[in-house]
Design a protein around this motif. Structure first.
Motif, short mmCIF file in Angstrom:
data_model
loop_
_atom_site.label_atom_id
_atom_site.label_comp_id
_atom_site.label_asym_id
_atom_site.label_seq_id
_atom_site.Cartn_x
_atom_site.Cartn_y
_atom_site.Cartn_z
N PRO A 1 1.53 -1.34 0.07
CA PRO A 1 0.25 -0.07 0.04
C PRO A 1 0.74 1.23 -0.29
O PRO A 1 2.20 0.95 0.22
N PRO A 2 0.04 2.37 -0.34
CA PRO A 2 0.90 3.77 -0.88
C PRO A 2 1.69 3.86 1.29
O PRO A 2 1.53 3.34 1.98
N PHE A 3 3.49 4.90 1.11
CA PHE A 3 3.87 4.67 2.15
C PHE A 3 4.26 5.80 2.23
O PHE A 3 4.49 6.61 1.48
N ASP A 4 4.64 6.48 3.62
CA ASP A 4 4.85 7.33 4.43
C ASP A 4 6.74 7.37 3.95
O ASP A 4 7.54 7.18 4.75
N PRO A 5 7.68 8.09 3.02
CA PRO A 5 8.86 8.40 3.27
C PRO A 5 9.60 8.38 4.65
O PRO A 5 10.51 8.11 4.83
N GLN A 6 8.44 9.06 5.93
CA GLN A 6 9.40 9.14 6.91
C GLN A 6 9.89 8.26 7.72
O GLN A 6 10.70 8.42 8.69
N ARG A 7 8.83 7.26 7.33
CA ARG A 7 9.31 5.67 7.58
C ARG A 7 10.84 5.34 7.42
O ARG A 7 11.30 4.38 8.59
N LEU A 8 10.83 6.04 6.10
CA LEU A 8 12.78 5.64 6.19
C LEU A 8 13.75 6.43 7.50
O LEU A 8 14.52 6.11 7.26
N ASP A 9 13.52 7.04 7.23
CA ASP A 9 13.71 8.32 8.62
C ASP A 9 13.58 7.17 9.76
O ASP A 9 15.13 7.07 10.31
N VAL A 10 12.73 6.69 10.38
CA VAL A 10 13.08 6.29 11.67
C VAL A 10 13.51 5.03 11.55
O VAL A 10 13.98 4.92 12.76
N GLY A 11 13.36 4.67 10.40
CA GLY A 11 14.13 3.49 10.55
C GLY A 11 15.48 3.47 11.14
O GLY A 11 16.11 1.92 10.41
N GLY A 12 16.38 4.76 10.57
CA GLY A 12 17.42 4.51 10.57
C GLY A 12 18.77 5.07 8.83
O GLY A 12 18.98 4.65 8.60
N SER A 13 17.20 6.17 8.89
CA SER A 13 18.35 6.68 6.82
C SER A 13 18.23 5.35 6.27
O SER A 13 18.89 5.04 5.90
N LEU A 14 17.17 4.55 6.16
CA LEU A 14 16.69 3.52 4.92
C LEU A 14 16.95 3.94 3.34
O LEU A 14 16.25 5.11 3.37
N PHE A 15 17.21 3.14 2.66
CA PHE A 15 17.14 2.98 1.30
C PHE A 15 15.72 2.69 1.03
O PHE A 15 15.93 0.73 1.96
N LEU A 16 14.72 2.56 -0.35
CA LEU A 16 13.97 1.55 -0.54
C LEU A 16 14.21 1.88 -1.81
O LEU A 16 14.05 2.96 -2.78
#
Ligand SMILES: NC(=O)c1ccc[n+]([C@@H]2O[C@H](COP(=O)([O-])OP(=O)(O)OC[C@H]3O[C@@H](n4cnc5c(N)ncnc54)[C@H](OP(=O)(O)O)[C@@H]3O)[C@@H](O)[C@H]2O)c1
Length: 319
Positions: A240-255
């Protein structure tokens, strides 16, 4: 010639086995007598209309066989050449017209069946482990559906590159296969991210996720800071649609959501990856698990088995 045709999107019952006039190769194309066609999950998405194609169409993105005619302007292939392909539609047929610049000449001694079994999933495993995230010795790598077609090849390639591989699978029989392919740890899907944390501490460097909807959240939770989420498929359904802020919270992740076509974008890149891949197959460094050979007329059964998670490794249609 005989072919499987889809005239309307739907379940496997829309795969019709029909007689068709022989096609002729146009400029820059070759006509191939198909020895084997690879079955891939993308064929299911095409059939369902999830990735819409103009109707009617002959499904199948992968195959191998012998060139029986060449179109105008084709200079580097001749009648009698053995070729395979991984990114051209129309493989579910006794004869297929393929753009010459997508045809990979097969090394002498490599059976067309083996080429049809390894090109699409093998090139995918190659670009994922070498280009999307270049695996280094000592990396921790999570491979979902590790006993599947792409999964078994990803597992072996990540091991060849020196990684520790953690795989997920849904059954004991699949676990056995994943371990034989080199997986160091094999998990079931339930709470897999917690198990990954227990094994690795910080989390994995990269997740190769072709399962999609049902694994996506756990995959993000399995990554170490600055880890790479390679979402390359959606066997369980789209994310489903995804909030890019989750990449920050997860540890500056790459998707990233990569696809094969962009990683075999030029003939040079296609032949470079294919040469390396087929070399590993020829030397025995990479094992290809052909676990199902279906007559072309029984494409429906192959799709049903693949969608129901009954399969491991590679399925082929034999015309
Ligand atoms: N982006 C690209 O360039 C690219 C190229 C090739 C393939 N792909 C993708 O890679 C994935 C694997 O393709 P494949 O052809 O090698 O198939 P596969 O892995 O042989 O088959 C799919 C596997 O996914 C697992 N799975 C988990 N949940 C599932 C569900 N709800 N329904 C069905 N399967 C489920 C099953 O293994 P378990 O039972 O062990 O869970 C199943 O055997 C697909 O998503 C495909 O689209 C992407």
């Amino acid at each position: 010639m005989r072919a499987i045709v889809v005239s309307t999107p739907g379940d496997s019952s829309v795969l019709e086995y029909v007689e068709r006039p022989d096609p002729a190769p146009g400029p820059g194309e070759v006509l191939v007598q198909v020895a084997a066609s690879g079955v891939n999950f993308i064929d299911v998405y095409h059939r369902q209309g999830r990735y819409p194609l103009p109707l009617p169409f002959v499904p199948g993105s992968e195959g191998a066989g012998t060139v029986i005619a060449t179109g105008e302007g084709v200079t580097d292939l001749v009648v009698g050449d053995a070729v395979g392909w991984a990114n051209a539609l129309g493989g579910y047929a006794t004869r297929a017209v393929i753009p010459a610049d997508l045809a990979v000449p097969l090394p002498r001694g490599l059976s067309p069946e083996l080429a049809a079994a390894v090109l699409l999933q093998g090139l995918t495993a190659h670009y994922l482990t070498h280009s999307v995230y270049a695996v280094r010795p000592g990396d921790d790598v999570l491979v979902h559906a590790a006993a599947g077609g792409v999964g078994l090849l990803l597992t072996q390639m990540a091991k060849l590159l020196g990684a520790r591989v953690i795989g997920t699978v849904s059954s004991e029989a699949k676990e056995k296969l994943a371990r034989e392919a080199g997986a160091d740890e094999v998990l079931r899907y339930e709470n897999f991210s917690e198990a990954v944390r227990e094994i690795t501490g910080a989390g994995v460097h990269v997740v190769y996720d072709g399962v999609g909807a049902s694994t996506f959240d756990g995959s993000l939770a399995s990554l170490r800071p600055r880890g790479m989420m390679a979402l390359y498929g959606a066997a369980s359904g789209p994310v489903p649609p995804f909030d890019p802020q989750r990449l920050d919270v997860g540890g500056s992740l790459f998707l990233t959501r990569p696809t094969l076509g962009h990683y075999v974008a030029t003939r040079e890149e296609l032949l470079g990856r294919a040469g390396e891949l087929l070399g590993w197959v020829a030397s025995g460094a990479l094992k290809v698990h052909i676990t199902g050979r279906y007559p072309l007329a029984e494409a429906r059964r192959a799709h049903d088995d693949l969608e129901a998670r009954r399969t491991t490794g590679k399925l082929l249609l034999i015309p």
